[in-house]
Design an enzyme around this catalytic site. Structure first.
Site, PDB file in Angstrom:
ATOM      1  N   ARG A  36       0.850  -1.216   0.000  1.00 21.59           N
ATOM      2  CA  ARG A  36       0.000   0.000   0.000  1.00 21.59           C
ATOM      3  C   ARG A  36       0.875   1.252   0.000  1.00 21.59           C
ATOM      4  O   ARG A  36       1.987   1.229   0.542  1.00 21.59           O
ATOM      5  CB  ARG A  36      -0.885   0.020   1.254  1.00 21.59           C
ATOM      6  CG  ARG A  36      -2.031  -0.987   1.210  1.00 21.59           C
ATOM      7  CD  ARG A  36      -3.091  -0.659   2.266  1.00 21.59           C
ATOM      8  NE  ARG A  36      -2.512  -0.449   3.572  1.00 21.59           N
ATOM      9  CZ  ARG A  36      -2.298  -1.414   4.462  1.00 21.59           C
ATOM     10  NH1 ARG A  36      -2.637  -2.650   4.180  1.00 21.59           N
ATOM     11  NH2 ARG A  36      -1.759  -1.149   5.629  1.00 21.59           N
ATOM     12  N   GLY A 111       8.076 -14.749  12.375  1.00 21.88           N
ATOM     13  CA  GLY A 111       6.624 -14.946  12.386  1.00 21.88           C
ATOM     14  C   GLY A 111       6.211 -16.204  11.636  1.00 21.88           C
ATOM     15  O   GLY A 111       5.056 -16.628  11.715  1.00 21.88           O
ATOM     16  N   CYS A 141      12.766 -12.262  17.409  1.00 25.45           N
ATOM     17  CA  CYS A 141      13.588 -11.388  18.254  1.00 25.45           C
ATOM     18  C   CYS A 141      13.870 -12.013  19.616  1.00 25.45           C
ATOM     19  O   CYS A 141      15.001 -11.983  20.113  1.00 25.45           O
ATOM     20  CB  CYS A 141      12.894 -10.036  18.428  1.00 25.45           C
ATOM     21  SG  CYS A 141      11.169 -10.168  18.919  1.00 25.45           S
ATOM     22  N   HIS A 194       8.629 -20.353  22.745  1.00 24.43           N
ATOM     23  CA  HIS A 194      10.008 -19.852  22.622  1.00 24.43           C
ATOM     24  C   HIS A 194      11.056 -20.947  22.855  1.00 24.43           C
ATOM     25  O   HIS A 194      12.089 -20.967  22.183  1.00 24.43           O
ATOM     26  CB  HIS A 194      10.230 -18.694  23.599  1.00 24.43           C
ATOM     27  CG  HIS A 194       9.244 -17.571  23.424  1.00 24.43           C
ATOM     28  ND1 HIS A 194       8.073 -17.495  24.134  1.00 24.43           N
ATOM     29  CD2 HIS A 194       9.255 -16.517  22.583  1.00 24.43           C
ATOM     30  CE1 HIS A 194       7.402 -16.416  23.766  1.00 24.43           C
ATOM     31  NE2 HIS A 194       8.087 -15.804  22.819  1.00 24.43           N
ATOM     32  N   GLY A 195      10.767 -21.842  23.833  1.00 26.55           N
ATOM     33  CA  GLY A 195      11.736 -22.916  24.122  1.00 26.55           C
ATOM     34  C   GLY A 195      11.985 -23.797  22.900  1.00 26.55           C
ATOM     35  O   GLY A 195      13.127 -23.924  22.430  1.00 26.55           O
ATOM     36  N   HIS A 220      11.398  -6.086  24.952  1.00 22.97           N
ATOM     37  CA  HIS A 220      11.048  -7.256  25.760  1.00 22.97           C
ATOM     38  C   HIS A 220      12.083  -7.374  26.883  1.00 22.97           C
ATOM     39  O   HIS A 220      13.218  -6.921  26.729  1.00 22.97           O
ATOM     40  CB  HIS A 220      11.159  -8.557  24.966  1.00 22.97           C
ATOM     41  CG  HIS A 220      10.337  -8.638  23.728  1.00 22.97           C
ATOM     42  ND1 HIS A 220       8.969  -8.682  23.721  1.00 22.97           N
ATOM     43  CD2 HIS A 220      10.704  -8.762  22.421  1.00 22.97           C
ATOM     44  CE1 HIS A 220       8.526  -8.823  22.466  1.00 22.97           C
ATOM     45  NE2 HIS A 220       9.561  -8.864  21.668  1.00 22.97           N
TER      46      HIS A 220
HETATM   47  P1  NAD Z   1       5.220  -4.955   9.503  1.00 23.43           P
HETATM   48  O1  NAD Z   1       3.754  -5.064   9.545  1.00 23.43           O
HETATM   49  O2  NAD Z   1       5.887  -3.819  10.174  1.00 23.43           O
HETATM   50  O3  NAD Z   1       5.711  -4.942   7.982  1.00 23.43           O
HETATM   51  C1  NAD Z   1       5.250  -5.878   7.060  1.00 23.43           C
HETATM   52  C2  NAD Z   1       5.398  -5.302   5.656  1.00 23.43           C
HETATM   53  O4  NAD Z   1       4.987  -6.284   4.707  1.00 23.43           O
HETATM   54  C3  NAD Z   1       4.551  -4.074   5.404  1.00 23.43           C
HETATM   55  O5  NAD Z   1       5.377  -3.127   4.764  1.00 23.43           O
HETATM   56  C4  NAD Z   1       3.460  -4.539   4.448  1.00 23.43           C
HETATM   57  O6  NAD Z   1       3.165  -3.548   3.503  1.00 23.43           O
HETATM   58  C5  NAD Z   1       4.123  -5.695   3.745  1.00 23.43           C
HETATM   59  N1  NAD Z   1       3.195  -6.745   3.291  1.00 23.43           N
HETATM   60  C6  NAD Z   1       1.956  -7.012   3.701  1.00 23.43           C
HETATM   61  N2  NAD Z   1       1.467  -8.090   3.060  1.00 23.43           N
HETATM   62  C7  NAD Z   1       2.433  -8.506   2.224  1.00 23.43           C
HETATM   63  C8  NAD Z   1       2.544  -9.557   1.280  1.00 23.43           C
HETATM   64  N3  NAD Z   1       1.544 -10.406   1.046  1.00 23.43           N
HETATM   65  N4  NAD Z   1       3.699  -9.695   0.587  1.00 23.43           N
HETATM   66  C9  NAD Z   1       4.733  -8.848   0.793  1.00 23.43           C
HETATM   67  N5  NAD Z   1       4.679  -7.842   1.685  1.00 23.43           N
HETATM   68  C10 NAD Z   1       3.541  -7.665   2.376  1.00 23.43           C
HETATM   69  O7  NAD Z   1       5.772  -6.353  10.054  1.00 23.43           O
HETATM   70  P2  NAD Z   1       7.156  -6.628  10.780  1.00 23.43           P
HETATM   71  O8  NAD Z   1       7.016  -6.282  12.198  1.00 23.43           O
HETATM   72  O9  NAD Z   1       8.261  -6.054   9.982  1.00 23.43           O
HETATM   73  O10 NAD Z   1       7.193  -8.218  10.717  1.00 23.43           O
HETATM   74  C11 NAD Z   1       7.680  -8.908   9.583  1.00 23.43           C
HETATM   75  C12 NAD Z   1       8.148 -10.267  10.023  1.00 23.43           C
HETATM   76  O11 NAD Z   1       9.219 -10.091  10.947  1.00 23.43           O
HETATM   77  C13 NAD Z   1       7.105 -11.115  10.737  1.00 23.43           C
HETATM   78  O12 NAD Z   1       7.365 -12.473  10.455  1.00 23.43           O
HETATM   79  C14 NAD Z   1       7.410 -10.844  12.196  1.00 23.43           C
HETATM   80  O13 NAD Z   1       6.953 -11.865  13.052  1.00 23.43           O
HETATM   81  C15 NAD Z   1       8.912 -10.769  12.161  1.00 23.43           C
HETATM   82  N6  NAD Z   1       9.531 -10.045  13.271  1.00 23.43           N
HETATM   83  C16 NAD Z   1       9.001  -8.868  13.720  1.00 23.43           C
HETATM   84  C17 NAD Z   1       9.603  -8.213  14.780  1.00 23.43           C
HETATM   85  C18 NAD Z   1       9.044  -6.948  15.340  1.00 23.43           C
HETATM   86  O14 NAD Z   1       9.254  -6.649  16.499  1.00 23.43           O
HETATM   87  N7  NAD Z   1       8.346  -6.135  14.568  1.00 23.43           N
HETATM   88  C19 NAD Z   1      10.753  -8.753  15.355  1.00 23.43           C
HETATM   89  C20 NAD Z   1      11.313  -9.915  14.835  1.00 23.43           C
HETATM   90  C21 NAD Z   1      10.677 -10.558  13.793  1.00 23.43           C
END
Ligand code: NAD
Length: 337
Positions: A36, A111, A141, A194-195, A220
């Site tokens: 978007r 995720g 994380c 987590h474990g 966290h």
């Molecule tokens: P976010 O929502 O901040 O960003 C996700 C991005 O993906 C957005 O820019 C969105 O536009 C885009 N998007 C949505 N649908 C999509 C699709 N079908 N194909 C491609 N892009 C798409 O999410 P995030 O926090 O960056 O999380 C991303 C991954 O990283 C997840 O697996 C999450 O669990 C993991 N993660 C997040 C964190 C955190 O704290 N935010 C930490 C570690 C890991």
């Protein structure tokens, strides 16, 4: 060789990994996607990243918002050697099929489930398992934080059992829709995931975890009790972590009494986005009684996995066989430690 990296999903993780890739001399960003035309799309354009739409039929929405679109995800995949999948969890399988069909390697985030790739990644604990692999998941994380501090202890002294409680931030700072905002919410699936997730990187570690969500957005905190295989003085654990990359000891005595002061310290360090890629461990909280080790650590959830994504690229693209050399190269480029 300069590896061509695509970022699919320029969100919280994706935008940070894009900038971290740009900071390295052996890899480059060939394009980023979004679904978007939000402010992050504007930021990607301002940063000079070639911009693509993640969903083909949304192209017009970007054009209408005045954003120049180079093409679709399929077009971007033609340009890339490897994709960082920064999409929200659970799009993994669909995206993995697209990457595989295009003959491009893929790195997924925490995720997604381990089964998606069958290989999970932490730079210290199991770098070599990702060497030359096509599809890899960088663990979450929290799991990254646990691996960073537990792996050196496990290697050096041996661990009988870990009991860890994750005190989790309820949302990222930009996310105003999630809660709780005035409650403490236990995760009732006990033990927590987590474990087992740590065991995808440190396979025979005996670890039990629980989690609670608290009304904070910034970090966290883990409260950990570790039964060691031998008696170890607290000072030796301190020395071990002083010499562990991406672990930063912080001092309550110097005024760092909470996650709030850790984040203030990160702001003072002048890092991009005020990130703290290291795991912060309170020096005074490291305490052993006989064979039992106690400690607290804090995790900057938005940024600790970023250097791990860079090392995963190096392993999968066979740029560097030695994990410690990759860690050092990544850290130097990002100004860590
Ligand atoms: P976010 O929502 O901040 O960003 C996700 C991005 O993906 C957005 O820019 C969105 O536009 C885009 N998007 C949505 N649908 C999509 C699709 N079908 N194909 C491609 N892009 C798409 O999410 P995030 O926090 O960056 O999380 C991303 C991954 O990283 C997840 O697996 C999450 O669990 C993991 N993660 C997040 C964190 C955190 O704290 N935010 C930490 C570690 C890991």
């Amino acid at each position: 060789m300069v590896v061509k990296v695509a970022i699919n999903g320029f969100g919280t993780i994706g935008k940070r990994v894009a900038d971290a890739v740009t900071a390295q001399d052996d890899m480059d960003v060939v394009g980023v996607t979004k679904t978007r035309p939000t402010i992050e799309a504007d930021l990607a354009i301002d940063a000079g990243y070639p911009f693509y739409t993640a969903i083909a039929d949304r192209k017009q929405a970007f054009v209408d918002a005045g954003i120049e679109v180079q093409g679709t995800l399929d077009d971007l995949l033609q340009e890339a050697d490897i994709v960082i999948d920064g999409s929200p969890g659970k799009f993994g399988q669909e995206n993995k099929d697209k990457y595989a069909a295009a003959g491009v390697k893929g790195i997924f985030q925490g995720g997604e489930k381990h089964d998606l790739t069958g290989v999970s990644f932490n730079s210290l604990a199991n770098y070599s398992e990702s060497f030359g692999k096509d599809m890899v998941r960088v663990v979450s994380c929290n799991t990254t934080g646990l691996c960073r501090t537990l792996y050196p202890v496990y290697k050096e002294y041996g661990i009988e059992t870990v009991y860890a409680v994750m005190i989790r931030r309820s949302a990222d700072p930009r996310d105003s829709k999630k809660g709780p905002i005035n409650a403490i919410e236990p995760v009732l699936k006990v033990p927590s995931h987590h474990g087992p997730d740590v065991q995808t990187c440190i396979h025979d570690l005996n670890i039990q975890t629980m989690a609670v969500k608290v009304p904070t957005t910034i970090m966290h905190l883990h409260s950990n009790i570790v039964e060691l295989k031998q008696e170890v003085p607290s000072e030796d654990i301190v020395k071990l972590w002083e010499n562990t990359p991406r672990v930063k000891l912080v001092d309550g005595g110097k005024g760092i009494a909470s996650t709030a002061q850790i984040m203030e310290y990160a702001r003072d360090l002048g890092r991009p986005r005020s990130d703290l890629n290291e795991i912060a461990v309170w020096r005074e909280g490291i305490h052993t009684v006989g064979k039992v080790l106690y400690y607290y650590q804090a995790i900057h959830q938005e940024s600790d996995v970023v250097p791990e994504n860079i090392d995963a690229i190096r392993a999968m693209m066979e740029l560097e066989e030695d994990n410690m050399k990759s860690i050092e190269k990544t850290n130097n480029a990002l100004g860590i430690n």
